[in-house]
Design a protein around this motif. Structure first.
Motif, short mmCIF file in Angstrom:
data_model
loop_
_atom_site.label_atom_id
_atom_site.label_comp_id
_atom_site.label_asym_id
_atom_site.label_seq_id
_atom_site.Cartn_x
_atom_site.Cartn_y
_atom_site.Cartn_z
N PHE A 226 0.84 -1.20 0.00
CA PHE A 226 0.00 0.00 0.00
C PHE A 226 0.88 1.26 0.00
O PHE A 226 0.56 2.24 -0.66
CB PHE A 226 -0.95 0.00 1.21
N ALA B 277 2.19 1.72 -3.44
CA ALA B 277 1.13 2.23 -4.32
C ALA B 277 0.96 3.74 -4.11
O ALA B 277 0.84 4.51 -5.08
CB ALA B 277 -0.18 1.50 -4.04
N SER B 278 0.98 4.16 -2.86
CA SER B 278 0.77 5.56 -2.54
C SER B 278 1.93 6.43 -3.07
O SER B 278 1.72 7.49 -3.68
CB SER B 278 0.63 5.67 -1.02
N THR C 290 -2.39 0.51 -10.32
CA THR C 290 -3.42 -0.47 -10.00
C THR C 290 -2.89 -1.35 -8.88
O THR C 290 -1.81 -1.93 -8.99
CB THR C 290 -3.78 -1.34 -11.23
N LEU C 291 -3.65 -1.39 -7.79
CA LEU C 291 -3.26 -2.15 -6.60
C LEU C 291 -4.19 -3.36 -6.48
O LEU C 291 -5.41 -3.20 -6.36
CB LEU C 291 -3.38 -1.23 -5.37
N SER D 114 -5.09 -6.47 -4.25
CA SER D 114 -4.79 -6.88 -2.88
C SER D 114 -5.72 -7.97 -2.37
O SER D 114 -6.92 -7.96 -2.64
CB SER D 114 -4.86 -5.67 -1.94
N ARG E 89 -7.37 2.26 1.83
CA ARG E 89 -6.86 2.23 0.46
C ARG E 89 -6.20 3.56 0.13
O ARG E 89 -6.74 4.61 0.47
CB ARG E 89 -8.01 2.02 -0.52
N VAL F 43 -5.73 5.46 -6.47
CA VAL F 43 -5.26 4.27 -7.17
C VAL F 43 -6.46 3.42 -7.58
O VAL F 43 -7.52 3.49 -6.97
CB VAL F 43 -4.26 3.42 -6.33
N TYR G 17 -8.23 0.07 -7.49
CA TYR G 17 -8.10 -1.00 -6.49
C TYR G 17 -8.86 -2.24 -6.92
O TYR G 17 -10.03 -2.15 -7.28
CB TYR G 17 -8.65 -0.50 -5.15
N LYS G 18 -8.19 -3.38 -6.92
CA LYS G 18 -8.85 -4.65 -7.25
C LYS G 18 -8.72 -5.56 -6.05
O LYS G 18 -7.61 -5.91 -5.64
CB LYS G 18 -8.17 -5.34 -8.45
N SER G 19 -9.86 -5.93 -5.50
CA SER G 19 -9.87 -6.77 -4.31
C SER G 19 -10.00 -8.24 -4.72
O SER G 19 -10.89 -8.59 -5.50
CB SER G 19 -11.07 -6.31 -3.48
#
Ligand code: CTP
Length: 212
Positions: A34, A37-38, A48-49, A51, A58, A62, A64-66
């Motif tokens: 994270f 990403a930041s 694209t993060l 996680s 979050r 960004v 975000y794909k969970s």
């Protein structure tokens, strides 16, 4: 206007289900990924993060794909990797998943006394095999002995440009800590040690070195 460069980051643990209410996982907090990403977002990347389940906020701005399982994480990363110029894989992906016992809560009297495990895909290895010359791929290595030698082996075997070696036997750093202390190894035998500092500072040090 120039399009932002795409950076793909994986983070967190995966969950490997035994039945509908039980899973195997690990204590990865997701913090290192994270923070990367930041910082990458602040540097101007389109980030694209991807996680696994974590309980930290979050990063702003960004994509975000969970995901939950290693199989789900693989599907998303393999799809997004070809469009990414930089990919940093920090996720603590479970190397194995238990054989799934079924879509119900298995009763205690029916629960097996031992579980059979199936090998999960090595996502980073797959990305390394797919990598083209205009892409940079960075892995993490969680090591408890022979850190640098084991890190170097993973760097070469997985066709990486850089690997970040973590000593997981150090109680001051690692999975749930705010702090980290790592060594960054390159394909050309470059070697940078980043002393104990916040994961935010380590994230900035890594990005400044791998993206010049
Ligand atoms: N990794 C992955 N898919 C897996 C396992 C690991 O993509 N199934 C990635 C991690 O995100 C990390 C790197 O591979 O960037 C190294 O992970 P690590 O757990 O240190 O190593 P392994 O390859 O699993 O090897 P070992 O457990 O034997 O040390």
């Amino acid at each position: 206007m120039n399009k932002p460069v795409k950076c793909l980051i994986s983070a967190g643990p995966t969950r490997e289900w035994i039945d509908d209410v039980r899973f195997i996982s690990n204590p990865s907090s997701g913090k290192m990924g994270f923070e990367l990403a930041s910082v990458a977002k602040k540097m101007g990347f389109e980030v694209t993060l991807v996680s696994g389940p974590v309980s930290i906020p979050r990063p702003d701005g960004v994509i975000y794909k969970s995901v939950e399982t290693a199989i789900e994480m693989r599907e998303v990363l393999v799809k997004l990797f070809p469009q990414s110029s930089l990919a940093i894989m920090t996720a603590a992906v479970s190397d194995h998943r238990p054989e799934f016992l079924g879509k119900k809560k298995v009763k205690k009297d029916e629960f097996p006394s031992s579980l059979k495990f199936i090998r999960n895909p090595d996502i980073l290895q797959e990305l390394g095999d797919m990598k083209s010359s205009n892409q940079k791929l960075i892995g993490f290595a969680a090591e408890s002995f022979d850190h640098l030698a084991n890190g170097q082996k993973k760097l070469e075997a997985k066709n990486l440009d850089w690997i970040v070696v973590n000593d997981i036997s150090n109680p001051k750093t690692g999975f749930e800590s705010e702090m980290n202390e790592v060594t960054l190894l390159s394909r050309n035998n470059e070697h940078f040690s980043f002393p104990l500092s916040t994961k935010r500072k380590i994230a900035a040090d890594i990005l400044n070195q791998v993206w010049k």
